[in-house]
Design a protein around this motif. Structure first.
Motif, PDB file in Angstrom:
ATOM      1  N   VAL A 141       0.748  -1.435  -0.474  1.00 19.49           N
ATOM      2  CA  VAL A 141       0.046  -0.057   0.250  1.00 19.49           C
ATOM      3  C   VAL A 141       1.019   0.895   0.073  1.00 19.49           C
ATOM      4  O   VAL A 141       0.742   1.921  -0.884  1.00 19.49           O
ATOM      5  N   VAL A 142       1.690   1.026   1.009  1.00 20.48           N
ATOM      6  CA  VAL A 142       2.506   2.216   0.868  1.00 20.48           C
ATOM      7  C   VAL A 142       3.805   2.599  -0.404  1.00 20.48           C
ATOM      8  O   VAL A 142       4.240   4.149  -1.153  1.00 20.48           O
ATOM      9  N   VAL A 143       3.826   1.625  -1.191  1.00 22.30           N
ATOM     10  CA  VAL A 143       5.214   1.780  -2.187  1.00 22.30           C
ATOM     11  C   VAL A 143       4.132   2.220  -2.640  1.00 22.30           C
ATOM     12  O   VAL A 143       4.540   3.206  -3.784  1.00 22.30           O
ATOM     13  N   ALA A 144       3.239   1.373  -3.188  1.00 24.17           N
ATOM     14  CA  ALA A 144       2.135   2.013  -4.564  1.00 24.17           C
ATOM     15  C   ALA A 144       1.902   3.200  -4.066  1.00 24.17           C
ATOM     16  O   ALA A 144       1.454   4.553  -4.874  1.00 24.17           O
ATOM     17  N   GLY A 145       1.549   3.668  -3.503  1.00 26.60           N
ATOM     18  CA  GLY A 145       0.241   5.453  -2.435  1.00 26.60           C
ATOM     19  C   GLY A 145       2.149   6.134  -3.697  1.00 26.60           C
ATOM     20  O   GLY A 145       2.062   7.669  -3.487  1.00 26.60           O
ATOM     21  N   ARG A 146       2.918   5.500  -3.156  1.00 28.89           N
ATOM     22  CA  ARG A 146       4.334   7.155  -3.016  1.00 28.89           C
ATOM     23  C   ARG A 146       4.370   6.492  -4.766  1.00 28.89           C
ATOM     24  O   ARG A 146       4.972   7.921  -4.841  1.00 28.89           O
ATOM     25  N   ARG A 154      -0.625  10.193   4.564  1.00 24.93           N
ATOM     26  CA  ARG A 154      -1.823   9.494   3.645  1.00 24.93           C
ATOM     27  C   ARG A 154      -1.728   7.850   3.058  1.00 24.93           C
ATOM     28  O   ARG A 154      -2.642   7.398   3.704  1.00 24.93           O
ATOM     29  N   CYS A 155      -0.464   7.542   2.764  1.00 23.69           N
ATOM     30  CA  CYS A 155      -0.012   6.244   2.875  1.00 23.69           C
ATOM     31  C   CYS A 155      -0.486   5.576   3.818  1.00 23.69           C
ATOM     32  O   CYS A 155      -0.107   4.354   4.087  1.00 23.69           O
ATOM     33  N   ALA A 156       0.776   5.912   5.356  1.00 18.71           N
ATOM     34  CA  ALA A 156       0.387   5.695   6.631  1.00 18.71           C
ATOM     35  C   ALA A 156      -1.025   5.351   6.099  1.00 18.71           C
ATOM     36  O   ALA A 156      -1.373   4.350   7.445  1.00 18.71           O
ATOM     37  N   ALA A 157      -2.296   6.418   6.735  1.00 16.90           N
ATOM     38  CA  ALA A 157      -2.966   6.116   6.596  1.00 16.90           C
ATOM     39  C   ALA A 157      -4.193   5.166   5.699  1.00 16.90           C
ATOM     40  O   ALA A 157      -4.354   4.028   6.668  1.00 16.90           O
ATOM     41  N   ALA A 158      -3.718   4.523   4.644  1.00 17.53           N
ATOM     42  CA  ALA A 158      -4.117   3.501   3.648  1.00 17.53           C
ATOM     43  C   ALA A 158      -3.459   1.980   4.595  1.00 17.53           C
ATOM     44  O   ALA A 158      -3.957   1.218   4.653  1.00 17.53           O
ATOM     45  N   ALA A 159      -2.865   2.191   5.184  1.00 19.99           N
ATOM     46  CA  ALA A 159      -1.559   0.846   4.930  1.00 19.99           C
ATOM     47  C   ALA A 159      -1.866   1.041   6.877  1.00 19.99           C
ATOM     48  O   ALA A 159      -2.291  -0.022   6.930  1.00 19.99           O
ATOM     49  N   ALA A 160      -2.460   1.432   8.051  1.00 19.35           N
ATOM     50  CA  ALA A 160      -3.305   1.820   9.098  1.00 19.35           C
ATOM     51  C   ALA A 160      -4.515   0.700   8.434  1.00 19.35           C
ATOM     52  O   ALA A 160      -5.524   0.004   9.251  1.00 19.35           O
ATOM     53  N   ALA A 161      -5.228   1.234   7.133  1.00 24.93           N
ATOM     54  CA  ALA A 161      -6.557   0.930   6.981  1.00 24.93           C
ATOM     55  C   ALA A 161      -7.341  -0.562   6.819  1.00 24.93           C
ATOM     56  O   ALA A 161      -7.283  -1.118   7.624  1.00 24.93           O
ATOM     57  N   ALA A 162      -5.297  -1.118   5.702  1.00 26.24           N
ATOM     58  CA  ALA A 162      -5.549  -2.553   5.424  1.00 26.24           C
ATOM     59  C   ALA A 162      -5.462  -3.266   7.241  1.00 26.24           C
ATOM     60  O   ALA A 162      -6.025  -4.248   7.259  1.00 26.24           O
ATOM     61  N   ALA A 163      -4.410  -2.866   8.245  1.00 27.41           N
ATOM     62  CA  ALA A 163      -4.641  -3.828   9.037  1.00 27.41           C
ATOM     63  C   ALA A 163      -5.736  -3.403   9.674  1.00 27.41           C
ATOM     64  O   ALA A 163      -6.201  -5.075  10.558  1.00 27.41           O
ATOM     65  N   ARG A 164      -6.136  -2.711  10.273  1.00 30.70           N
ATOM     66  CA  ARG A 164      -7.087  -2.446  10.966  1.00 30.70           C
ATOM     67  C   ARG A 164      -8.154  -3.284  10.553  1.00 30.70           C
ATOM     68  O   ARG A 164      -9.020  -3.878  11.198  1.00 30.70           O
ATOM     69  N   PHE A 438       6.008  -0.835  10.495  1.00 29.68           N
ATOM     70  CA  PHE A 438       6.331  -1.390   9.577  1.00 29.68           C
ATOM     71  C   PHE A 438       6.813  -1.487   8.434  1.00 29.68           C
ATOM     72  O   PHE A 438       7.570  -1.405   6.900  1.00 29.68           O
ATOM     73  N   ALA A 439       5.275  -1.224   8.123  1.00 28.14           N
ATOM     74  CA  ALA A 439       5.003  -0.861   6.727  1.00 28.14           C
ATOM     75  C   ALA A 439       5.806   0.751   5.877  1.00 28.14           C
ATOM     76  O   ALA A 439       6.526   0.110   4.408  1.00 28.14           O
ATOM     77  N   MET A 440       5.881   1.402   6.458  1.00 26.65           N
ATOM     78  CA  MET A 440       6.182   2.736   6.137  1.00 26.65           C
ATOM     79  C   MET A 440       7.849   2.448   6.277  1.00 26.65           C
ATOM     80  O   MET A 440       8.809   2.804   5.451  1.00 26.65           O
TER      81      MET A 440
END
Length: 456
Positions: A141-146, A154-164, A438-440
């Motif tokens: 998610v983070v790699v694609a977002g960047r 916003r990348c961190a928010a999207a990665a958190a959305a996946a985990a949540r 971790f994702a970031m």
């Protein structure tokens, strides 16, 4: 006290996972944020895979992986498996997808001709700690977002959305019965409704269009795109190196031998189908086989397509025959010994996916170069389609990441101990925060690896 549901269809998988489970103490959830130390050389790992691939296609694989950090990430499942093996883990094993990045989720047609949303790539399926899949998804998610120009917040928010979403769905799964868990799936109507209601940009519309268009991707569409016809007989186009009929790849004096071997292979494959599917398969006649290049990470592996016809030219069946090697996870996690890697892929797909292709099966035998290899077989196009990840904007990335996280949890609940996972991820934010950190960090590693890869 509530009673734990009785054993169900996934119980054998849970017992298998329990036998392979690490005996070390489970780490605190916060430890899941730690990045690997003392890494193996990522480029050396990728080069080791090239040794087993068709040498004439290795440059194409490198070209596709070099296109962007996200393309590199897609082709570097082995690199991440090696990295994950060097990090703390929960020790709770599931039949993991092994390559659960954003582009490996999508839509497809179920045997009932409904359209479902689910995981759609199982080449690397193997026992592993459940969070390895979650980490691979969140980092993608983070790699694609960047790559899409989205800022880190916003990348961190999207990665958190996946985990949540994963955590929430898994805790919900722990309250369901075994049968309800087994039959759980996400209807495509719900997916399109969420996307359509929350996104209204032109790029988002292309995402919705891609999902809707998937309904028309079938054998008839493959026939039109991949073949030419003289009015009485269709044959595959010659478009080297992307698509090459078998007769163009072998010497004339070997053609008869190769065609006999192809017939034998399909006879072996036929035996892996249920009796009713064998009757359907028998109603088609083999016309031609071609070698076809697919994907990013799979470029260079042996992949073929086979054209069959039924009662008339417009009644086609196009099957994909894809090489199955050992899972990248098998180097790092003990699991069942698979005598046929194609069967491993098929078994994993049937376990993780809510509903699978009726022509899913496997075969093995000598390849064109004489090596003995395993393959799995499925329909080339059966309503399959994926979101255009490169078109996702911040809101869309967060929405889609959450959808994929939920989908992954449903698969894991079917293929592992949903009670243990639900207990581990907990109610609070510790699991989500650790996965996000971790994702970031792993996105940073991927970008550095990609820079080295392209600088060679």
């Amino acid at each position: 006290m509530s009673r734990r549901p009785a054993d169900g269809p996934a119980d054998g998988a849970r017992r298998s996972a329990a036998r392979g489970r690490s005996t070390r103490k489970r780490v605190e959830r916060s430890q899941l944020a730690r990045l690997p130390t003392d890494r193996s050389d990522p480029l050396a790992l990728l080069a080791s895979q090239d040794e087993q691939r068709l040498p004439e296609l290795v440059p194409l694989r490198r070209e596709r992986m070099a296109a962007s950090p996200f393309s590199f990430y897609r082709g570097a499942a082995l690199v991440m498996a090696d990295d994950l093996s060097r990090t703390p883990d929960s020790g709770i094993l599931v039949h993991a997808c092994g390559d659960a990045h954003l582009s490996n989720f999508g839509v497809y047609s179920t045997p009932e001709r409904n359209t479902a949303f689910d995981l759609n790539d199982f080449d690397e399926v193997h026992l592993a700690s459940f969070e390895w899949d979650v980490k691979r998804l969140a980092a993608s998610v983070v790699v694609a977002g960047r790559c899409n120009g989205i800022d880190d917040e916003r990348c961190a928010a999207a990665a958190a959305a996946a985990a949540r979403s994963y955590r929430t769905e898994m805790r919900t799964a722990a309250t369901r019965s075994n049968l309800d868990t087994w039959y759980m799936r996400i209807p495509i109507g719900e997916v399109l409704s969420e996307i359509g209601e929350k996104l209204d940009t032109s790029r988002a519309k292309s995402t919705v269009a891609a999902l809707r268009k998937a309904r028309d991707r079938n054998s008839a569409q493959a026939l039109r795109k991949l073949t030419v016809s003289d009015g009485t007989r269709a044959r595959f186009r010659s478009d080297p190196p992307l698509l090459e009929p078998i007769d163009d790849l072998v010497a004339p004096d070997r053609a008869a031998e190769i065609h006999r071997d192809i017939q034998r292979r399909f006879a072996d494959y036929r035996r892996t189908l249920d009796n009713d599917k064998r009757a359907l398969f028998d109603s088609f006649e083999l016309v031609e086989v071609a070698r076809k290049v697919v994907g990013v990470g799979s470029v260079g592996t042996r992949c073929f397509v086979a054209l069959f016809t039924g009662t008339q030219l417009g009644d086609p069946l196009v099957l994909q025959i894809k090489e199955a090697d050992r899972s990248v996870l098998s180097r790092y996690v003990k699991g069942p010994i698979h005598r046929n890697q194609g069967k491993r892929v098929v078994t994993g797909q049937r376990l993780l996916q809510a509903s699978s292709d009726i022509f899913l099966g496997w075969q093995s035998g000598p390849d064109l170069d004489g090596g003995s290899r395993d393959f799995y077989v499925r329909q080339l196009r059966d309503g399959k389609g994926s979101v255009v990840v490169e078109a996702l904007e911040p809101d869309g990335l967060e929405l889609y990441a959450g959808l994929c996280g939920r989908t992954l949890a449903i698969a894991h609940a079917r293929a592992g101990d949903r009670f243990a996972i639900a207990g581990y991820v907990g109610k609070g934010s510790a699991f989500v925060d650790a996965i996000t950190r971790f994702a970031m960090g792993y996105a940073d590693l991927t970008e550095r690896d990609h820079a080295r890869f392209t600088a060679r």
